[in-house]
Design an enzyme around this catalytic site. Structure first.
Site, PDB file in Angstrom:
ATOM      1  N   GLU A  41      50.454 -23.752 -22.638  1.00  0.00           N
ATOM      2  CA  GLU A  41      49.466 -22.855 -22.609  1.00  0.00           C
ATOM      3  C   GLU A  41      49.813 -21.543 -23.625  1.00  0.00           C
ATOM      4  O   GLU A  41      49.038 -20.656 -23.582  1.00  0.00           O
ATOM      5  CB  GLU A  41      48.987 -22.449 -21.283  1.00  0.00           C
ATOM      6  CG  GLU A  41      48.265 -23.528 -20.462  1.00  0.00           C
ATOM      7  CD  GLU A  41      47.745 -23.189 -19.095  1.00  0.00           C
ATOM      8  OE1 GLU A  41      47.286 -22.111 -18.851  1.00  0.00           O
ATOM      9  OE2 GLU A  41      47.540 -24.286 -18.553  1.00  0.00           O
ATOM     10  N   LYS A  88      37.485 -25.380 -12.003  1.00  0.00           N
ATOM     11  CA  LYS A  88      37.753 -26.005 -13.288  1.00  0.00           C
ATOM     12  C   LYS A  88      36.538 -27.116 -13.429  1.00  0.00           C
ATOM     13  O   LYS A  88      36.249 -28.218 -12.535  1.00  0.00           O
ATOM     14  CB  LYS A  88      38.930 -26.892 -13.391  1.00  0.00           C
ATOM     15  CG  LYS A  88      40.117 -25.762 -13.373  1.00  0.00           C
ATOM     16  CD  LYS A  88      41.560 -26.603 -13.189  1.00  0.00           C
ATOM     17  CE  LYS A  88      42.725 -25.969 -13.459  1.00  0.00           C
ATOM     18  NZ  LYS A  88      44.018 -26.601 -13.099  1.00  0.00           N
TER      19      LYS A  88
HETATM   20  P1  PGA Z   1      46.399 -28.175 -15.797  1.00  0.00           P
HETATM   21  O1  PGA Z   1      47.131 -26.763 -15.416  1.00  0.00           O
HETATM   22  O2  PGA Z   1      45.369 -27.770 -16.640  1.00  0.00           O
HETATM   23  O3  PGA Z   1      47.603 -28.835 -16.549  1.00  0.00           O
HETATM   24  O4  PGA Z   1      46.115 -28.796 -14.622  1.00  0.00           O
HETATM   25  C1  PGA Z   1      46.452 -25.675 -15.059  1.00  0.00           C
HETATM   26  C2  PGA Z   1      46.673 -25.386 -13.475  1.00  0.00           C
HETATM   27  O5  PGA Z   1      47.283 -25.946 -12.858  1.00  0.00           O
HETATM   28  O6  PGA Z   1      46.055 -24.199 -13.282  1.00  0.00           O
HETATM   29 ZN    ZN Z   2      47.136 -24.465 -11.006  1.00  0.00          ZN
END
Ligand code: PGA
Ligand code: ZN
Length: 436
Positions: A206, A338
């Site tokens: 990230e 998400k």
């Molecule tokens: P991921 O990680 O998008 O790889 O799931 C982000 C998170 O765990 O917040």
């Molecule tokens: Zn997470």
């Protein structure tokens, strides 16, 4: 009322920030309005998430999305033709029913979420409004508190450190733009400290520093020093937010910290995190225990929830039902939202509302695999989530989202209220209310 029916909808393969294939959907309405969106992808995924459809085989390591693109063009497009684009809930229900599975594995979570988001964008364009305003309607909104990654670890950096995200939050900033100014100084200070100590190891998924630390505590120590070196008071002005992503290194009563070469049961992991909360300016912890460790989550929230935001990500997978259970049992006090984890925009909003009804903190979040798509920036404002997490303070798939919120803040002008401390499900510490 404009004529906002779906005239044309199609999918294509594009590439994400990890150089992997992903699905983009474009929608054209009968009034000429256009919407477009790209599916993100996780790496440390929760078991209850909507599943991305990948082709398998040898091409691109099995990650190709030809089947998901075909889902869009062969099944979703004909089913949504002539549908009212402004009725997001009906569009999303149709997508869920058309797929017919609980994990979205038939059409693909990637095909479904890209379609859901693209239709939303088209409806906003048809109403001639920016997306955040289209979502907010007459409701007042706040500009979110950003959670910004400084060090990346866990599954995003070959487990160089066990903890997945070391982030900063600036709740004492007066605006989103000031929070970014502060973060930029802290990021620079952290880089300087690491270079001096010879600890820079590259860049994590990230965009945060990939640190060559010898212990998780060394990362916490360095981040606290960076906050001070940048001229801020730890806790009172700037705090640390951690994503432990504990499911990545264990489950109930069996956790293995690779860096420290230690095995911990649930109680020992809680005690260790509790020491970190006592010793460092930690204001938020995500997934402190594994996704199956409900009793551990309850115990952790009971002990630290009055001074630390306890966030469920893999644990709650943007699911309203799970949020309700966690709220009833006191197993978290905040939920990560998400959209691709839930499956559709409507399901993500339902989970956010369940969190809000329970008095939880709500954090709209991107994934580790991202793109130039800035939908989550608009969702965080339009839904008045209060917080936004999109990764680090480098790389354009991350900066595109932060920069989009800057534009929204500017558009709101004097009406822009920054959420600051109000984003958290606990009261600001007394030190935060006394000036320096
Ligand atoms: P991921 O990680 O998008 O790889 O799931 C982000 C998170 O765990 O917040
Ligand atoms: Zn997470």
């Amino acid at each position: 009322m404009t004529d906002a029916r779906i005239a044309k909808l199609y999918g294509r393969k594009v590439w994400d920030s990890r150089g992997r294939p992903t699905v983009e959907v474009e929608v054209r309405l009968t009034d000429g309005a256009v919407g477009r969106a790209i599916a993100p992808a996780g790496a440390s995924t929760g078991r209850g998430e909507a599943l991305d459809l990948r082709d398998g085989g040898s091409r691109f390591g099995g990650l190709d999305v030809q089947r998901a693109v075909r889902s869009v063009n062969d099944e979703i497009a004909p089913a949504l033709k002539d549908h009212d684009a402004s009725d997001q809930a009906a569009v999303d229900r149709l997508l869920v029913d058309l797929d017919g599975t609980t994990d979205r594995g038939r059409l693909g979570g990637n095909a479904i979420v890209a379609t859901s988001m693209a239709v939303l964008h088209a409806a906003a364009a048809s109403a001639d409004q920016p997306l955040w305003l289209h979502l907010a309607g007459a409701h007042p909104v706040r500009i979110p508190l950003p959670e910004i990654q400084i060090f990346g670890g866990g599954a995003h950096a070959d487990r160089r450190v066990d903890v997945q995200d070391f982030m900063v939050v600036c709740p004492a900033a007066r605006s989103f733009s000031e929070a970014l100014d502060w973060t930029a100084e802290i990021y620079r200070a952290a880089g300087g400290l690491m270079r001096k100590a010879g600890k820079t190891g590259g860049v994590a998924d990230e965009g945060g520093f990939w640190p060559a630390f010898d212990s998780n505590e060394e990362a916490l120590e360095t981040l606290t020093l960076a906050i001070e070196a940048a001229g801020f008071r730890p806790s009172a002005q700037v705090g640390i937010s951690l994503d432990i992503a504990a499911s990545q290194f264990g489950s109930a009563d069996k956790y293995r910290l690779a860096l420290d070469n230690r095995a911990l049961d649930t109680g020992a992991l809680i005690d260790m995190l509790g020491r970190w909360i006592d010793d460092y300016p930690i204001l938020a912890i995500e997934d402190p225990l594994g996704e199956d460790d409900h009793a551990g989550m309850v115990e952790f929230t009971r002990r630290y929830g009055d001074r630390c935001q306890v966030i469920g990500d893999d644990y709650l997978v943007t699911n309203a039902g799970r949020v309700a259970v966690a709220a009833a049992d006191g197993a978290a006090n905040a939920v990560l939202i998400k959209p691709n984890q839930a499956g559709t925009i409507t399901e993500a909003l339902t989970a956010l509302r369940a969190g809000r009804a329970a008095g939880f903190g709500t954090i709209v979040s991107a994934r580790s695999g991202e793109s130039e798509d800035v939908t989550v920036a608009h969702l965080s404002v339009g839904w008045d989530a209060g917080q936004l997490k999109v990764g680090s303070f480098t790389r354009s798939e991350r900066m595109a989202k932060w920069n989009e919120v800057l534009r929204i803040e500017e558009a709101l002008g004097t009406a822009a209220e920054f959420s600051g401390w109000s984003a958290f499900p606990f009261a600001a510490p007394a030190s935060a209310t006394t000036s320096s």
